[in-house]
Scaffold this motif. Structure first.
Motif, PDB file in Angstrom:
ATOM      1  N   GLY A  99      76.235 -15.779 -35.093  1.00  0.00           N
ATOM      2  CA  GLY A  99      75.569 -15.089 -33.991  1.00  0.00           C
ATOM      3  C   GLY A  99      75.031 -13.726 -34.351  1.00  0.00           C
ATOM      4  N   ALA A 100      75.425 -13.205 -35.531  1.00  0.00           N
ATOM      5  CA  ALA A 100      74.984 -11.889 -35.952  1.00  0.00           C
ATOM      6  C   ALA A 100      73.642 -11.975 -36.665  1.00  0.00           C
ATOM      7  N   SER A 101      73.109 -10.795 -37.056  1.00  0.00           N
ATOM      8  CA  SER A 101      71.924 -10.805 -37.908  1.00  0.00           C
ATOM      9  C   SER A 101      72.311 -11.373 -39.268  1.00  0.00           C
ATOM     10  N   LEU A 102      71.313 -11.858 -39.999  1.00  0.00           N
ATOM     11  CA  LEU A 102      71.580 -12.452 -41.302  1.00  0.00           C
ATOM     12  C   LEU A 102      72.219 -11.434 -42.242  1.00  0.00           C
ATOM     13  N   GLY A 103      71.682 -10.221 -42.245  1.00  0.00           N
ATOM     14  CA  GLY A 103      72.238  -9.192 -43.111  1.00  0.00           C
ATOM     15  C   GLY A 103      73.680  -8.884 -42.769  1.00  0.00           C
ATOM     16  N   GLU A 104      73.975  -8.723 -41.497  1.00  0.00           N
ATOM     17  CA  GLU A 104      75.343  -8.420 -41.078  1.00  0.00           C
ATOM     18  C   GLU A 104      76.293  -9.550 -41.437  1.00  0.00           C
ATOM     19  N   ALA A 105      75.857 -10.795 -41.206  1.00  0.00           N
ATOM     20  CA  ALA A 105      76.720 -11.944 -41.485  1.00  0.00           C
ATOM     21  C   ALA A 105      77.021 -12.072 -42.975  1.00  0.00           C
ATOM     22  N   LEU A 106      76.060 -11.750 -43.818  1.00  0.00           N
ATOM     23  CA  LEU A 106      76.260 -11.884 -45.258  1.00  0.00           C
ATOM     24  C   LEU A 106      76.976 -10.692 -45.877  1.00  0.00           C
ATOM     25  N   LEU A 107      77.134  -9.615 -45.123  1.00  0.00           N
ATOM     26  CA  LEU A 107      77.831  -8.439 -45.629  1.00  0.00           C
ATOM     27  C   LEU A 107      79.295  -8.382 -45.189  1.00  0.00           C
ATOM     28  N   VAL A 108      79.791  -9.423 -44.551  1.00  0.00           N
ATOM     29  CA  VAL A 108      81.226  -9.457 -44.227  1.00  0.00           C
ATOM     30  C   VAL A 108      81.995  -9.231 -45.524  1.00  0.00           C
ATOM     31  N   PRO A 109      82.913  -8.262 -45.550  1.00  0.00           N
ATOM     32  CA  PRO A 109      83.536  -7.904 -46.832  1.00  0.00           C
ATOM     33  C   PRO A 109      84.531  -8.928 -47.341  1.00  0.00           C
ATOM     34  N   THR A 110      84.708  -8.914 -48.643  1.00  0.00           N
ATOM     35  CA  THR A 110      85.676  -9.775 -49.324  1.00  0.00           C
ATOM     36  C   THR A 110      87.072  -9.565 -48.752  1.00  0.00           C
ATOM     37  N   ARG A 111      87.787 -10.659 -48.542  1.00  0.00           N
ATOM     38  CA  ARG A 111      89.148 -10.553 -48.010  1.00  0.00           C
ATOM     39  C   ARG A 111      90.083  -9.957 -49.054  1.00  0.00           C
ATOM     40  N   LEU A 112      91.011  -9.157 -48.566  1.00  0.00           N
ATOM     41  CA  LEU A 112      92.032  -8.532 -49.398  1.00  0.00           C
ATOM     42  C   LEU A 112      93.309  -9.366 -49.282  1.00  0.00           C
ATOM     43  N   TYR A 113      93.685 -10.024 -50.375  1.00  0.00           N
ATOM     44  CA  TYR A 113      94.828 -10.939 -50.354  1.00  0.00           C
ATOM     45  C   TYR A 113      96.125 -10.285 -50.849  1.00  0.00           C
ATOM     46  N   VAL A 114      96.080  -9.029 -51.212  1.00  0.00           N
ATOM     47  CA  VAL A 114      97.165  -8.402 -51.960  1.00  0.00           C
ATOM     48  C   VAL A 114      98.506  -8.440 -51.237  1.00  0.00           C
ATOM     49  N   LEU A 115      98.574  -7.891 -50.043  1.00  0.00           N
ATOM     50  CA  LEU A 115      99.880  -7.762 -49.389  1.00  0.00           C
ATOM     51  C   LEU A 115     100.493  -9.116 -49.057  1.00  0.00           C
ATOM     52  N   PRO A 116      99.734 -10.085 -48.510  1.00  0.00           N
ATOM     53  CA  PRO A 116     100.331 -11.406 -48.290  1.00  0.00           C
ATOM     54  C   PRO A 116     100.800 -12.073 -49.581  1.00  0.00           C
ATOM     55  N   VAL A 117     100.023 -11.950 -50.640  1.00  0.00           N
ATOM     56  CA  VAL A 117     100.396 -12.597 -51.898  1.00  0.00           C
ATOM     57  C   VAL A 117     101.616 -11.919 -52.515  1.00  0.00           C
ATOM     58  N   LEU A 118     101.712 -10.606 -52.431  1.00  0.00           N
ATOM     59  CA  LEU A 118     102.908  -9.919 -52.938  1.00  0.00           C
ATOM     60  C   LEU A 118     104.152 -10.378 -52.185  1.00  0.00           C
ATOM     61  N   ALA A 119     104.022 -10.569 -50.875  1.00  0.00           N
ATOM     62  CA  ALA A 119     105.152 -11.080 -50.101  1.00  0.00           C
ATOM     63  C   ALA A 119     105.547 -12.475 -50.575  1.00  0.00           C
ATOM     64  N   ALA A 120     104.560 -13.297 -50.890  1.00  0.00           N
ATOM     65  CA  ALA A 120     104.840 -14.651 -51.380  1.00  0.00           C
ATOM     66  C   ALA A 120     105.476 -14.612 -52.765  1.00  0.00           C
ATOM     67  N   ILE A 121     105.014 -13.722 -53.622  1.00  0.00           N
ATOM     68  CA  ILE A 121     105.619 -13.594 -54.955  1.00  0.00           C
ATOM     69  C   ILE A 121     107.096 -13.219 -54.828  1.00  0.00           C
ATOM     70  N   ARG A 122     107.375 -12.281 -53.934  1.00  0.00           N
ATOM     71  CA  ARG A 122     108.772 -11.864 -53.739  1.00  0.00           C
ATOM     72  C   ARG A 122     109.631 -13.007 -53.202  1.00  0.00           C
ATOM     73  N   ALA A 123     109.015 -13.916 -52.437  1.00  0.00           N
ATOM     74  CA  ALA A 123     109.761 -15.052 -51.881  1.00  0.00           C
ATOM     75  C   ALA A 123     110.160 -16.055 -52.958  1.00  0.00           C
ATOM     76  N   GLY A 124     109.436 -16.092 -54.079  1.00  0.00           N
ATOM     77  CA  GLY A 124     109.785 -16.952 -55.198  1.00  0.00           C
ATOM     78  C   GLY A 124     109.113 -18.311 -55.168  1.00  0.00           C
ATOM     79  N   GLY A 125     108.863 -18.834 -56.359  1.00  0.00           N
ATOM     80  CA  GLY A 125     108.290 -20.172 -56.487  1.00  0.00           C
ATOM     81  C   GLY A 125     106.841 -20.214 -56.891  1.00  0.00           C
ATOM     82  N   ILE A 126     106.178 -19.057 -56.993  1.00  0.00           N
ATOM     83  CA  ILE A 126     104.775 -19.039 -57.409  1.00  0.00           C
ATOM     84  C   ILE A 126     104.696 -19.061 -58.933  1.00  0.00           C
TER      85      ILE A 126
END
Length: 349
Positions: free
Chosen positions: A217-244
């Motif tokens: 629903g946004a402009s093309l420019g706005e829709a394509l500029l959605v920033p890259t997701r930051l996976y760091v904190l969730p992945v660090l929590a998963a690493i601490r949980a063990g099994g990765i």
């Protein structure tokens, strides 16, 4: 005979030191907001200090990463939407760091332009600070280079540098085995790779950046500029949980090129393309550009921004941890004997 001409200044040559000083003062509050245990000094020095012991490490191994945002930057410049590419810059570096098992600790940026416009540069760097804060790392320094004649009017370039750490013995990948489960963490769009092809598709479709996006629903420019997701904190929590056993950040090269980077010789993977539904932008790119499935899979993330390789008996628990941290998690396949990536099922784009 004396030369009556007025003496030249650095400003006459196109470099405005005052604008640089104004920028530093503008961004200091944003940088201070990223401070974390281990931060020792603020902006303005000749170097930046960081105390690993204060950050909680006893026998650390350092991990470093550097990256940019590619030609997504051209889209930001042409639309004037500059506030999110800084987040992209951080994400491209820290998402790589965490794949090694490391916690990102601090970040430095490089901003280069032909003529410094402090307000525009501040928007970019404040985006960098926001990305750092969301990743738990400190923005402790950087460089703003004003270089007349090197860049066209209005252009600039970005590079990012991240340093992280892990305790010795915690490096990934480790112990990847046949039968390990692949968990896909959802992307929210194209992230920061493949924009040279994106721009060609937009050109073929005869669209402008301010036109309505055919897939959003946004402009093309706005829709394509959605920033890259930051996976760091969730992945660090998963690493601490063990099994990765391994992590693969899906950047340039897509699933086809990035997952093999974390697999030992003699092992490959089977991925079920029907297991997830990518954001609509990928269907539009495939159709409007006539991009073949194989080309899509080795150019774009196609809806999976990070792959977690984990022990089968830990998959359910890790899914719960990651979901609890806000991730959309899908089982997309498994590690198999024999090299290479084998795709099954039809994609949902």
């Amino acid at each position: 005979m004396t030369d009556a001409r007025q003496g030249l200044t650095y400003a006459d040559a196109g470099v405005d030191i005052d604008a640089g000083n104004t920028l530093v003062e503008r961004i200091k509050p944003a940088a201070r907001a990223t401070e974390r245990p281990g931060t020792m000094s603020g902006l303005g020095g000749f170097g930046a200090l960081f105390d690993l012991r204060a950050a909680g490490y006893t026998d650390p191994v350092l991990v470093a990463a550097t990256d940019g945002v590619g030609t997504k930057l051209r889209l930001a410049i042409e639309t004037g939407r500059l506030s999110t590419v800084g987040v992209d810059l951080v994400a491209m570096c820290v998402n790589d760091l965490v794949c090694q098992g490391a916690e990102p600790l601090f970040f430095l940026d490089y901003f280069a332009t032909g003529r410094l416009v402090a307000e525009e540069a501040a928007q970019v760097i404040e985006g960098i600070a926001a990305g750092c804060a969301a990743s738990g790392c400190a923005l402790i320094g950087g460089e703003t280079a004003e270089m007349p004649g090197m860049y066209r009017t209005g252009d600039f370039d970005l590079a990012g540098f991240a340093v992280g750490a892990m305790e010795r013995g915690g490096a990934l990948p480790a112990e990847v085995r046949e039968g390990d489960v692949l968990l896909g963490l959802a992307s929210n769009g194209v992230h920061s790779n493949g924009y040279s092809l994106v721009r060609r598709v937009v050109e073929r479709a005869e669209l402008r950046w301010d036109d309505a996006a055919p897939f959003d629903g946004a402009s093309l420019g706005e829709a394509l500029l959605v920033p890259t997701r930051l996976y760091v904190l969730p992945v660090l929590a998963a690493i601490r949980a063990g099994g990765i056993h391994a992590l693969a950040h899906v950047t340039g090269g897509g699933l086809t090129e990035n997952l093999p980077r974390v697999l030992p010789d003699g092992l490959g993977a089977t991925i079920d393309l029907s297991a997830w539904t990518p954001p609509p932008v990928f269907g539009w790119l495939a159709e409007a550009g006539g991009v073949a499935q194989g080309e899509m899979l080795k150019t774009f993330n196609c809806g999976i921004g990070m792959v977690v390789v984990c022990a089968p008996d830990r998959a359910e628990a890790l899914e719960a941890v990651l979901a609890g941290e806000g991730e959309r998690v899908t089982r997309i396949g498994a590690i198999t004997a024999g090299g290479g990536i084998r795709y099954v099922g039809d994609p949902n784009w």
